[in-house]
Structures are given as structure tokens and as C-alpha cells.
Design a protein around this motif. Structure first.
Motif, PDB file in Angstrom:
ATOM      1  N   UNK A   1      -1.856 108.371  27.967  1.00 47.68           N
ATOM      2  CA  UNK A   1      -1.416 108.799  26.629  1.00 47.68           C
ATOM      3  C   UNK A   1      -2.134 110.076  26.196  1.00 47.68           C
ATOM      4  N   UNK A   2      -1.524 110.810  25.271  1.00 41.41           N
ATOM      5  CA  UNK A   2      -2.212 111.935  24.646  1.00 41.41           C
ATOM      6  C   UNK A   2      -2.817 111.448  23.333  1.00 41.41           C
ATOM      7  N   UNK A   3      -4.092 111.737  23.134  1.00 39.58           N
ATOM      8  CA  UNK A   3      -4.832 111.291  21.956  1.00 39.58           C
ATOM      9  C   UNK A   3      -5.621 112.477  21.409  1.00 39.58           C
ATOM     10  N   UNK A   4      -5.595 112.683  20.096  1.00 46.22           N
ATOM     11  CA  UNK A   4      -6.269 113.819  19.492  1.00 46.22           C
ATOM     12  C   UNK A   4      -7.786 113.751  19.629  1.00 46.22           C
ATOM     13  N   UNK A   5      -8.401 114.918  19.750  1.00 43.57           N
ATOM     14  CA  UNK A   5      -9.858 114.961  19.891  1.00 43.57           C
ATOM     15  C   UNK A   5     -10.570 114.402  18.663  1.00 43.57           C
ATOM     16  N   UNK A   6      -9.959 114.543  17.494  1.00 43.59           N
ATOM     17  CA  UNK A   6     -10.586 113.994  16.297  1.00 43.59           C
ATOM     18  C   UNK A   6     -10.710 112.472  16.401  1.00 43.59           C
ATOM     19  N   UNK A   7      -9.660 111.836  16.928  1.00 46.11           N
ATOM     20  CA  UNK A   7      -9.699 110.373  17.099  1.00 46.11           C
ATOM     21  C   UNK A   7     -10.731 109.975  18.143  1.00 46.11           C
ATOM     22  N   UNK A   8     -10.801 110.737  19.223  1.00 42.91           N
ATOM     23  CA  UNK A   8     -11.777 110.439  20.266  1.00 42.91           C
ATOM     24  C   UNK A   8     -13.191 110.625  19.728  1.00 42.91           C
ATOM     25  N   UNK A   9     -13.401 111.699  18.963  1.00 41.07           N
ATOM     26  CA  UNK A   9     -14.726 111.963  18.403  1.00 41.07           C
ATOM     27  C   UNK A   9     -15.151 110.861  17.440  1.00 41.07           C
ATOM     28  N   UNK A  10     -14.202 110.338  16.667  1.00 40.21           N
ATOM     29  CA  UNK A  10     -14.544 109.242  15.760  1.00 40.21           C
ATOM     30  C   UNK A  10     -14.988 108.006  16.539  1.00 40.21           C
ATOM     31  N   UNK A  11     -14.348 107.775  17.697  1.00 40.72           N
ATOM     32  CA  UNK A  11     -14.742 106.639  18.539  1.00 40.72           C
ATOM     33  C   UNK A  11     -16.089 106.901  19.213  1.00 40.72           C
ATOM     34  N   UNK A  12     -16.426 108.179  19.403  1.00 39.62           N
ATOM     35  CA  UNK A  12     -17.725 108.625  19.922  1.00 39.62           C
ATOM     36  C   UNK A  12     -18.151 107.867  21.189  1.00 39.62           C
ATOM     37  N   UNK A  13     -17.409 108.018  22.280  1.00 45.06           N
ATOM     38  CA  UNK A  13     -17.774 107.307  23.512  1.00 45.06           C
ATOM     39  C   UNK A  13     -19.145 107.738  24.031  1.00 45.06           C
ATOM     40  N   UNK A  14     -19.844 106.822  24.664  1.00 44.01           N
ATOM     41  CA  UNK A  14     -21.171 107.121  25.224  1.00 44.01           C
ATOM     42  C   UNK A  14     -21.081 108.011  26.456  1.00 44.01           C
ATOM     43  N   UNK A  15     -19.957 107.903  27.175  1.00 42.12           N
ATOM     44  CA  UNK A  15     -19.778 108.634  28.433  1.00 42.12           C
ATOM     45  C   UNK A  15     -18.389 109.266  28.434  1.00 42.12           C
ATOM     46  N   UNK A  16     -18.308 110.494  28.924  1.00 37.03           N
ATOM     47  CA  UNK A  16     -17.015 111.154  29.130  1.00 37.03           C
ATOM     48  C   UNK A  16     -16.869 111.430  30.621  1.00 37.03           C
ATOM     49  N   UNK A  17     -15.776 110.951  31.209  1.00 35.86           N
ATOM     50  CA  UNK A  17     -15.491 111.189  32.622  1.00 35.86           C
ATOM     51  C   UNK A  17     -14.364 112.213  32.695  1.00 35.86           C
ATOM     52  N   UNK A  18     -14.612 113.318  33.390  1.00 35.82           N
ATOM     53  CA  UNK A  18     -13.630 114.405  33.448  1.00 35.82           C
ATOM     54  C   UNK A  18     -13.139 114.597  34.879  1.00 35.82           C
ATOM     55  N   UNK A  19     -11.844 114.894  35.004  1.00 37.24           N
ATOM     56  CA  UNK A  19     -11.209 115.007  36.325  1.00 37.24           C
ATOM     57  C   UNK A  19     -11.419 116.384  36.928  1.00 37.24           C
ATOM     58  N   UNK A  20     -11.808 116.391  38.191  1.00 38.80           N
ATOM     59  CA  UNK A  20     -11.924 117.622  38.973  1.00 38.80           C
ATOM     60  C   UNK A  20     -10.762 117.679  39.953  1.00 38.80           C
ATOM     61  N   UNK A  21     -10.085 118.818  39.995  1.00 42.98           N
ATOM     62  CA  UNK A  21      -8.907 118.938  40.864  1.00 42.98           C
ATOM     63  C   UNK A  21      -8.681 120.378  41.269  1.00 42.98           C
ATOM     64  N   UNK A  22      -7.949 120.570  42.364  1.00 43.03           N
ATOM     65  CA  UNK A  22      -7.541 121.903  42.792  1.00 43.03           C
ATOM     66  C   UNK A  22      -6.286 122.365  42.058  1.00 43.03           C
ATOM     67  N   UNK A  23      -5.494 121.411  41.582  1.00 50.36           N
ATOM     68  CA  UNK A  23      -4.257 121.761  40.893  1.00 50.36           C
ATOM     69  C   UNK A  23      -4.559 122.657  39.688  1.00 50.36           C
ATOM     70  N   UNK A  24      -3.663 123.607  39.415  1.00 44.67           N
ATOM     71  CA  UNK A  24      -3.822 124.481  38.258  1.00 44.67           C
ATOM     72  C   UNK A  24      -2.495 124.592  37.506  1.00 44.67           C
ATOM     73  N   UNK A  25      -1.929 123.431  37.183  1.00 46.42           N
ATOM     74  CA  UNK A  25      -0.696 123.410  36.406  1.00 46.42           C
ATOM     75  C   UNK A  25      -0.983 123.714  34.941  1.00 46.42           C
ATOM     76  N   UNK A  26      -2.110 123.202  34.436  1.00 49.36           N
ATOM     77  CA  UNK A  26      -2.505 123.388  33.046  1.00 49.36           C
ATOM     78  C   UNK A  26      -3.885 124.038  32.995  1.00 49.36           C
ATOM     79  N   UNK A  27      -4.201 124.757  31.903  1.00 43.64           N
ATOM     80  CA  UNK A  27      -5.539 125.371  31.794  1.00 43.64           C
ATOM     81  C   UNK A  27      -6.671 124.366  31.943  1.00 43.64           C
TER      82      UNK A  27
END
Length: 337
Positions: free
Chosen positions: A252-278
Motif C-alpha cells: 500500500x501507499x501510506x503518507x509519511x506523516x502517518x508513518x512518522x506519527x507511528x514512529x517505527x523503531x526500525x526502518x528497512x529500505x530496499x536496495x535494487x538495481x532497478x531505476x523505474x522510480x527516483x
């Protein structure tokens, strides 16, 4: 004993006529993602549409029967780099129907149903079957999942690695390499158990939370984040982490404001060779998290609790177990106040 238990559980998903069989008796007939297929002999020429299918075939020792690959997110697993160099990559992303057919495959092995399904972006299964080409879709993308909802589909129940083991075991049977399939499943189950044991040995907070960020159509817009029931949800559940995203959608797409309010302890970010999106670029993700006035205030960012993970591991694939390992290892190096 745990490994044997899970191996038996995985093979119990298959008909008794060939679960844990010594050799394949052809024809092999099975129901795959709602479609019955019947394979008269071990395929000699295969095209893969999706990195998961490619790497499973390689892991089963079948690289010499793969004539073309497509849909890549990350570099191939290092142990298969040399073999992969000898095989034609017909497309980095979606191949054309003609490009696949021109390889004259006996079977097309597919990671995502939306590539070769009722409205396949490459073709429908029927189009291939009319040409006498078998199709096999990895069960992880259709078991406990409804792909008719559009986009990346919606999970109807939580992803389980049993669907990965089912796909490995069925492909091993189709190609008559059962011993390789059983060895691969046993190794993955062992790695899964050890990652869970590592996390269990850590003094992690009882309410530890996380979010998985795959990508975004543009930096600053609502990101694609992992829902509750997909592969990242499996990882979080196994390691005792609460997913701050409550959706059952795969991504799903979720706004950063909502994510920030939830304030997760850990953020896992995807690393990829694909460059479809910035935001496919891992460094662009990191820079955004550090510089954006909303995300830069999040606890995970301020305490550098950001974990890089192969994008391919965030999908329901064999690499999800590698992702489980890398997340457990990352947690072991973190401190929580």
C-alpha cells in the motif's frame, strides 16, 4: 527435528504420489495457481520471467536448461554469477511475448502472476499453452493471495515460507531433480530457524516496531510500504516486530506523516538495481530520510536504525529467508533506549 518437521510440512502440500519421491513418473499433472498443467517429460528449454524463478532453477542445478531470463531487481546470487553470464537476459524488466516464444521454451517459469495470468503483461497462460508451452507460476504469488484486485494484489492470509518450499519441491519434481529440491528446502529451513533463534536470544524491546519502504514514484510522495501479510510481514512476525502498517495490501501507499506519527523503531529500505522510480536508489532513500522535515524527526532516523535489504528479499521469494537473516543480524548490532 524442526528441520525434518518443516520439510515434511512442505512436502505434505504435494500429492502423495510424488512427495519425497525418488524419481519422477511422467506425465506430471498438478494444479498451479488455479490452472491444471500436465508435463510429459522434463523440460529441456526454459525461460524465466522473474528473478525468483531464475534463482530457484539455478539453485536446483538447472542453469543448463535455462535459455533466457527477465525481470531483475538485484544482481544474481554470487554463486550463480558465472552461469548467469552465459544465459541470455532477454529483458531487465518485462519481456515481450515474442521475445519469450523466440527462445522456443518447453516451459516458462514465472515469479508474478500479473506477468502471465488472466490479464498478463507478457501474455496470458492460454497464449503460451496454445503454442504447446507450459507455464509454471511460483505458488508464493498466488497461494493466500488475490491478484484480481489490481496492482500488487492483496493477501487473503499471511505469507508462509511453505509456499516457497512448495514451489521448489514442485519444480524439482517437474525437472526430476528431487534430491536437489529436498537439499535446498532443508538448507533454507535451517537458515530460517537459525535467524529466528538469533532474534530470540537478543534483549529486544517487547513493543519493537518497524516499517519496510520498497520505493516511491517520486521522493516525498506517499511511499510503497509493506502490508501486514506479505514477506516483510512474515519477517517481522518471526522476529517479534510489530508492523506499523496495518493494511492487508501487498504494497500500500501510506503518507509519511502517518508513518512518522507511528514512529517505527526500525526502518528497512530496499536496495535494487532497478531505476523505474527516483526512490529505487538506496542513497536517494537515505538522503530523503535524513533531510525531509517530517522523516528526519523519526526515532529510527535519528538513531540510525535503518536497515538495507535486497528488494528481492522483500518479495515472497527464496531470498525472503536471506532477508530474515539480514534483519536478525542487523537487530543484533542495534541498541534501543
Amino acid at each position: 527435528m524442526k528441520t525434518l518437521h518443516y520439510l515434511l510440512a512442505a512436502t505434505s502440500l504435494l500429492p502423495l504420489s510424488y512427495a519425497m519421491a525418488d524419481a519422477t513418473n511422467y506425465p506430471v499433472t498438478l494444479t498451479n495457481c488455479g490452472t491444471e498443467i500436465s508435463v510429459a517429460s522434463a523440460p529441456e528449454r526454459t525461460v524465466s520471467v522473474g528473478q525468483s524463478a531464475t534463482e530457484i532453477l539455478y539453485s536446483l542445478g538447472l542453469a543448463d536448461r535455462v535459455n533466457g531470463t527477465s525481470v531483475w531487481f538485484n544482481p544474481v546470487l554470487p554463486q550463480f554469477a558465472k552461469a548467469n553470464e552465459e544465459i541470455d537476459r532477454i529483458a531487465d524488466n518485462d519481456p515481450s511475448f515474442e521475445a519469450v516464444v523466440n527462445k522456443r521454451p518447453d516451459l516458462v517459469a514465472v515469479q508474478y502472476e500479473w506477468h502471465v495470468g488472466p490479464t498478463g503483461s507478457v501474455a496470458t497462460r492460454e497464449q503460451f499453452h496454445e503454442l504447446g508451452i507450459h507455464t509454471y507460476i511460483m505458488p508464493a504469488d498466488c497461494d493466500t493471495k488475490d491478484n484480481s484486485t489490481g496492482g500488487d494484489g492483496t493477501r487473503t492470509a499471511a505469507f508462509s515460507t511453505e509456499s516457497i518450499y512448495k514451489g521448489i519441491t514442485e519444480l524439482a519434481h517437474i525437472y526430476d531433480v528431487q534430491a536437489a529440491g529436498e537439499a535446498l528446502v532443508a538448507d533454507l529451513i535451517d537458515r530460517e530457524e537459525r535467524a529466528i533463534d538469533l532474534a530470540s536470544s537478543l534483549d529486544l524491546p517487547q513493543d519493537l516496531s518497524a516499517v519496510f519502504w520498497f520505493s516511491s514514484t517520486d521522493l516525498g510522495v506517499s511511499p510503497f510500504v509493506a502490508g501486514q501479510l506479505g514477506a516483510p510481514g512474515y519477517m517481522m512476525d518471526k522476529l517479534g516486530i510489530r508492523n506499523v502498517i496495518e493494511s492487508d495490501e501487498e504494497w500500500p501507499t501510506v503518507g509519511w506523516e502517518s508513518i512518522a506519527r507511528a514512529n517505527p523503531d526500525v526502518i528497512v529500505i530496499a536496495a535494487m538495481d532497478r531505476r523505474r522510480f527516483p526512490a529505487d536508489d538506496i542513497e536517494a532513500k537515505r538522503e530523503f530520510l535524513r533531510s525531509d522535515p517530517v522523516t528526519s524527526e523519526m526515532s529510527a532516523v535519528q538513531n540510525n536504525r535503518i536497515v538495507e535489504m535486497d528488494a528481492h528479499a522483500m518479495s515472497a521469494t527464496m531470498r525472503s529467508i536471506y532477508g530474515l537473516e539480514s534483519l536478525a543480524e542487523a537487530l543484533s548490532a542495534m541498541t534501543f533506549k
